[in-house]
Design an enzyme around this catalytic site. Structure first.
Site, short mmCIF file in Angstrom:
data_model
loop_
_atom_site.label_atom_id
_atom_site.label_comp_id
_atom_site.label_asym_id
_atom_site.label_seq_id
_atom_site.Cartn_x
_atom_site.Cartn_y
_atom_site.Cartn_z
N TYR A 158 0.83 -1.21 0.00
CA TYR A 158 0.00 0.00 0.00
C TYR A 158 0.87 1.27 0.00
O TYR A 158 0.63 2.20 -0.75
CB TYR A 158 -0.89 -0.06 1.24
CG TYR A 158 -1.92 1.03 1.39
CD1 TYR A 158 -3.14 0.96 0.72
CD2 TYR A 158 -1.70 2.12 2.24
CE1 TYR A 158 -4.10 1.94 0.90
CE2 TYR A 158 -2.65 3.10 2.41
CZ TYR A 158 -3.86 3.01 1.74
OH TYR A 158 -4.81 3.99 1.90
N LYS B 124 0.94 4.05 -2.89
CA LYS B 124 0.53 5.43 -2.58
C LYS B 124 1.67 6.42 -2.85
O LYS B 124 1.43 7.57 -3.21
CB LYS B 124 0.04 5.52 -1.14
CG LYS B 124 -1.28 4.80 -0.88
CD LYS B 124 -2.39 5.30 -1.80
CE LYS B 124 -3.78 4.97 -1.29
NZ LYS B 124 -4.84 5.35 -2.26
#
Ligand SMILES: NC(=O)c1ccc[n+]([C@@H]2O[C@H](COP(=O)([O-])OP(=O)(O)OC[C@H]3O[C@@H](n4cnc5c(N)ncnc54)[C@H](O)[C@@H]3O)[C@@H](O)[C@H]2O)c1
Length: 210
Positions: A118, A122
């Site tokens: 993640y 991101k």
């Protein structure tokens, strides 16, 4: 899931018939293109694109499967790339340009334990946003990113109470954010109030990780 008319969501919005629902898997270039085409066909232009879809598949690197890595990179990073590309291709043909808002996360700034997939995705969204802003700025297409901190949504509802408490203890404002507090920053970036902003990253994290 393939693209197509999906009135259920639009009916739940209080927009007096000014919304349509279109099913779209953001990891499919065809779906994303069909989504942009539906917006242009229905409303005559595409002025704003918010690349917001997200999933989590948290695990330490030792335990993370290749599939958990791929899924998270696909939905966040590939999804944002496809959305930014499809929307900007249409917006650059419009005299008034457009505004694209990519939803990153404070995880992409500082990296979060158990979230290598993640956090990488991101952080990648920040690079994408800056590169895209340089490519399409000439056509008055603005591309910006936001980095929310801990916000109360279904994504965070599943967090263990002690994990949530630990995160909240790091927030100078002492509380989680509400979805509306993210939406208002998106609205600012979508509107002409931010007409000279492009390639920026705005944090919405109550002062956490500054
Ligand atoms: N909640 C937080 O604390 C927080 C913090 C920072 C960033 N974010 C980001 O904000 C965005 C919204 O997250 P949220 O908290 O509202 O989570 P959420 O789980 O409530 O919403 C995520 C949405 O993405 C959709 N989605 C997932 N995979 C998809 C796909 N392949 N194609 C199309 N749609 C797909 C889901 O159906 C869901 O509606 C995400 O990008 C998330 O990473 C959330």
């Amino acid at each position: 899931m393939s693209a197509g008319n999906w009135p259920g969501v639009a009916n739940r919005l209080d927009v007096r018939g000014r919304a349509i629902g279109v099913a779209c898997n953001v990891t499919s270039a065809g779906d994303v293109e069909a989504l942009c085409a539906a917006a242009t066909d229905t409303f005559g232009a595409l002025d704003i694109m918010v690349n917001n879809a997200g999933i989590t598949r948290d695990a330490t690197m030792r335990k993370m499967t290749e599939s958990e890595l791929d899924q998270v990179i696909d939905v966040h990073l590939k999804g944002c790339c496809l959305g930014t590309r499809a929307a900007s291709l249409r917006m650059r043909e419009q005299d008034r340009g457009g505004s694209i808002i990519n939803v990153s996360s404070i995880s992409g700034k500082v990296g979060m334990l158990g979230q290598t997939n993640y956090s990488a995705a991101k952080a990648g969204i920040v690079g994408l946003t800056k590169a895209a802003a340089k490519e399409v700025g000439f056509a008055n297409v603005r591309v910006n990113a936001i980095q929310p901190g801990i916000i109360r949504t279904p994504m965070t509802d599943s967090l263990r109470e002690d994990v949530m408490a630990k995160k909240l203890a790091e927030v100078p404002m002492g509380r989680a954010g509400e979805p509306g507090e993210v939406a208002s920053v998106v609205l600012f970036l979508a509107s002409d109030m931010s007409s000279y902003m492009s390639g920026t990253v705005l944090e919405i994290a109550g002062g956490r990780h500054i």
